[in-house]
Design a protein around this motif. Structure first.
Motif, PDB file in Angstrom:
ATOM      1  N   LYS A  83       0.794  -1.219   0.000  1.00 40.31           N
ATOM      2  CA  LYS A  83       0.000   0.000   0.000  1.00 40.31           C
ATOM      3  C   LYS A  83       0.833   1.279   0.000  1.00 40.31           C
ATOM      4  O   LYS A  83       0.331   2.367  -0.280  1.00 40.31           O
ATOM      5  CB  LYS A  83      -0.936   0.010   1.219  1.00 40.31           C
ATOM      6  N   VAL A  84       2.120   1.174   0.344  1.00 40.75           N
ATOM      7  CA  VAL A  84       2.999   2.342   0.365  1.00 40.75           C
ATOM      8  C   VAL A  84       4.392   1.884  -0.047  1.00 40.75           C
ATOM      9  O   VAL A  84       4.824   0.785   0.321  1.00 40.75           O
ATOM     10  CB  VAL A  84       3.009   3.016   1.760  1.00 40.75           C
ATOM     11  N   LEU A  99       0.311  10.415  -7.074  1.00 35.94           N
ATOM     12  CA  LEU A  99      -0.827   9.537  -6.833  1.00 35.94           C
ATOM     13  C   LEU A  99      -1.604   9.311  -8.123  1.00 35.94           C
ATOM     14  O   LEU A  99      -2.377   8.352  -8.238  1.00 35.94           O
ATOM     15  CB  LEU A  99      -1.752  10.121  -5.755  1.00 35.94           C
ATOM     16  N   THR A 104       1.837   2.574 -10.289  1.00 36.31           N
ATOM     17  CA  THR A 104       1.093   1.868  -9.237  1.00 36.31           C
ATOM     18  C   THR A 104       0.081   2.763  -8.537  1.00 36.31           C
ATOM     19  O   THR A 104      -0.862   2.281  -7.920  1.00 36.31           O
ATOM     20  CB  THR A 104       2.055   1.333  -8.170  1.00 36.31           C
ATOM     21  N   LYS A 105       0.293   4.080  -8.609  1.00 37.73           N
ATOM     22  CA  LYS A 105      -0.537   5.099  -7.941  1.00 37.73           C
ATOM     23  C   LYS A 105      -0.396   5.102  -6.424  1.00 37.73           C
ATOM     24  O   LYS A 105      -1.025   5.914  -5.746  1.00 37.73           O
ATOM     25  CB  LYS A 105      -2.015   4.978  -8.336  1.00 37.73           C
ATOM     26  N   LYS A 106       0.423   4.183  -5.872  1.00 41.30           N
ATOM     27  CA  LYS A 106       0.566   4.189  -4.417  1.00 41.30           C
ATOM     28  C   LYS A 106       1.592   5.229  -4.003  1.00 41.30           C
ATOM     29  O   LYS A 106       2.492   5.584  -4.779  1.00 41.30           O
ATOM     30  CB  LYS A 106       0.926   2.802  -3.902  1.00 41.30           C
ATOM     31  N   VAL A 118      -1.726   6.535   4.733  1.00 36.87           N
ATOM     32  CA  VAL A 118      -1.878   5.084   4.577  1.00 36.87           C
ATOM     33  C   VAL A 118      -1.461   4.357   5.848  1.00 36.87           C
ATOM     34  O   VAL A 118      -2.188   3.482   6.357  1.00 36.87           O
ATOM     35  CB  VAL A 118      -1.071   4.564   3.373  1.00 36.87           C
ATOM     36  N   LEU A 172      -6.652   7.987  -2.347  1.00 36.74           N
ATOM     37  CA  LEU A 172      -6.123   6.720  -1.838  1.00 36.74           C
ATOM     38  C   LEU A 172      -7.245   5.718  -1.591  1.00 36.74           C
ATOM     39  O   LEU A 172      -7.095   4.523  -1.859  1.00 36.74           O
ATOM     40  CB  LEU A 172      -5.332   6.968  -0.551  1.00 36.74           C
ATOM     41  N   ASP A 175      -8.489   4.354  -4.934  1.00 38.67           N
ATOM     42  CA  ASP A 175      -7.575   3.424  -5.594  1.00 38.67           C
ATOM     43  C   ASP A 175      -7.264   2.189  -4.746  1.00 38.67           C
ATOM     44  O   ASP A 175      -6.394   1.386  -5.099  1.00 38.67           O
ATOM     45  CB  ASP A 175      -6.276   4.146  -5.966  1.00 38.67           C
ATOM     46  N   PHE A 177      -6.010   1.918  -1.559  1.00 41.00           N
ATOM     47  CA  PHE A 177      -4.844   1.906  -0.677  1.00 41.00           C
ATOM     48  C   PHE A 177      -5.202   2.130   0.790  1.00 41.00           C
ATOM     49  O   PHE A 177      -4.376   1.895   1.667  1.00 41.00           O
ATOM     50  CB  PHE A 177      -3.808   2.936  -1.142  1.00 41.00           C
TER      51      PHE A 177
END
Length: 305
Positions: A83-84, A99, A104-106, A118, A172, A175, A177
């Protein structure tokens, strides 16, 4: 040592004139720009202080490595780092750009705001109140100070002006996360940033990290050795926002800053350092605090590299 600290504070006080106190959180504007203080706690549990070392201020982003430690102890590591990320971002601490643009957008790492939101969401508890109490007790234990609490004026100020963090949190959530109620997670995040401490508290947390998670007084293990190593590594690579590389070269000590003016440093097996100087540079770090740490690193040969 006290004389050396006084000398270093006196020599670097002038740099407070070149920075500004944080203003995007209204309550932080009340800080006195000229304040500068330091505390060192060494591996013999001796305490040395100088300047405005006992001035109270809010921990802000220095809370991030501590909450990351909680998240890693509460959850499987694979789950946390799904997640991070673990990489420096090279962007400002409150950037929202990656983001959207990362594959991955994480979030890039747990030391930027998005990553910290997160890790805050990963703290275990059956209610917001239980999570808040667990968090506070962990900070109190690491600092050996049962009086540590939340500055509710700063908390309310952060909550009222936290729209950028709110936007990150909803992205977040969208998506995948973070799970759970976004506003509840943000409430806990704003509270963790509003924990009120002083240089002695920071130095105490710093020495406990320096001793790989073993409390310097009681010899009780508070954080696993593996987690404490990871925390210090993140502090080296990401702890000073997008100035982390330059800080590692000039100072060479694991450290984490906050826009409240604090810097916590942890010299492995040697000492914990807490610095306070609310005049910030353009990247959100204590402008005089960095100079103090640079001088100390040179004079005491603290560079870990």
């Amino acid at each position: 040592m006290n004389n050396l600290l006084k000398q270093v504070i006196d020599e670097n006080k002038k740099y407070t004139n070149y920075g500004q106190v944080a203003s995007y959180i209204p309550e932080l504007k009340n800080a006195k720009r000229s304040d500068l203080g330091i505390c060192i706690i060494d591996n013999n549990n001796k305490i040395y202080t100088a300047g405005n070392y006992n001035t109270k201020f809010t921990i802000q982003s220095i809370s991030k490595p501590i909450v990351l430690a909680m998240a890693l102890m509460d959850n499987d590591w694979t789950s946390v780092f799904s997640k991070v990320g673990m990489e420096p971002s090279g962007d400002p601490f409150n950037s929202i750009m990656k983001l959207e643009t990362n594959d991955t957008k994480k979030p890039s790492n747990p030391m930027i705001n998005a990553g910290a939101i997160v890790t805050t969401s990963l703290i275990k508890g059956n209610s917001l109140e239980e999570k808040e109490e667990r968090m506070l007790q962990f900070f109190r234990r690491l600092a050996n100070n049962d009086s540590i609490g939340i500055n509710y004026e700063v908390y309310k100020s952060e909550k009222l002006t936290g729209d950028r963090n709110r936007a990150m949190a909803y992205l977040l959530k969208n998506d995948g996360f973070i799970n759970g109620d976004v506003e509840e997670i943000l409430d806990l995040y704003f509270k963790q940033c509003s924990i009120e401490i002083d240089c002695v508290d920071l130095a105490r947390i710093g020495i406990n990290l320096a001793m790989y998670g073993v409390d310097i007084e009681s010899k009780e293990r508070l954080i696993s050795e593996k987690v404490s190593r990871m925390i210090k590594t993140f502090m080296v690579t990401c702890g000073m926002y997008d100035a982390s590389g330059e800080f590692a070269i000039r100072v060479g000590i694991p450290a984490k800053s906050g826009v409240g003016g604090g810097v916590m440093a942890s010299v492995p097996e040697k000492m914990g350092i807490g610095v306070y100087g609310p005049a910030l540079d353009k990247k959100g770090n204590s402008i005089a605090g960095i100079k103090v740490l640079e001088d100390l690193s040179e004079k005491l040969e603290l560079n870990i590299f």
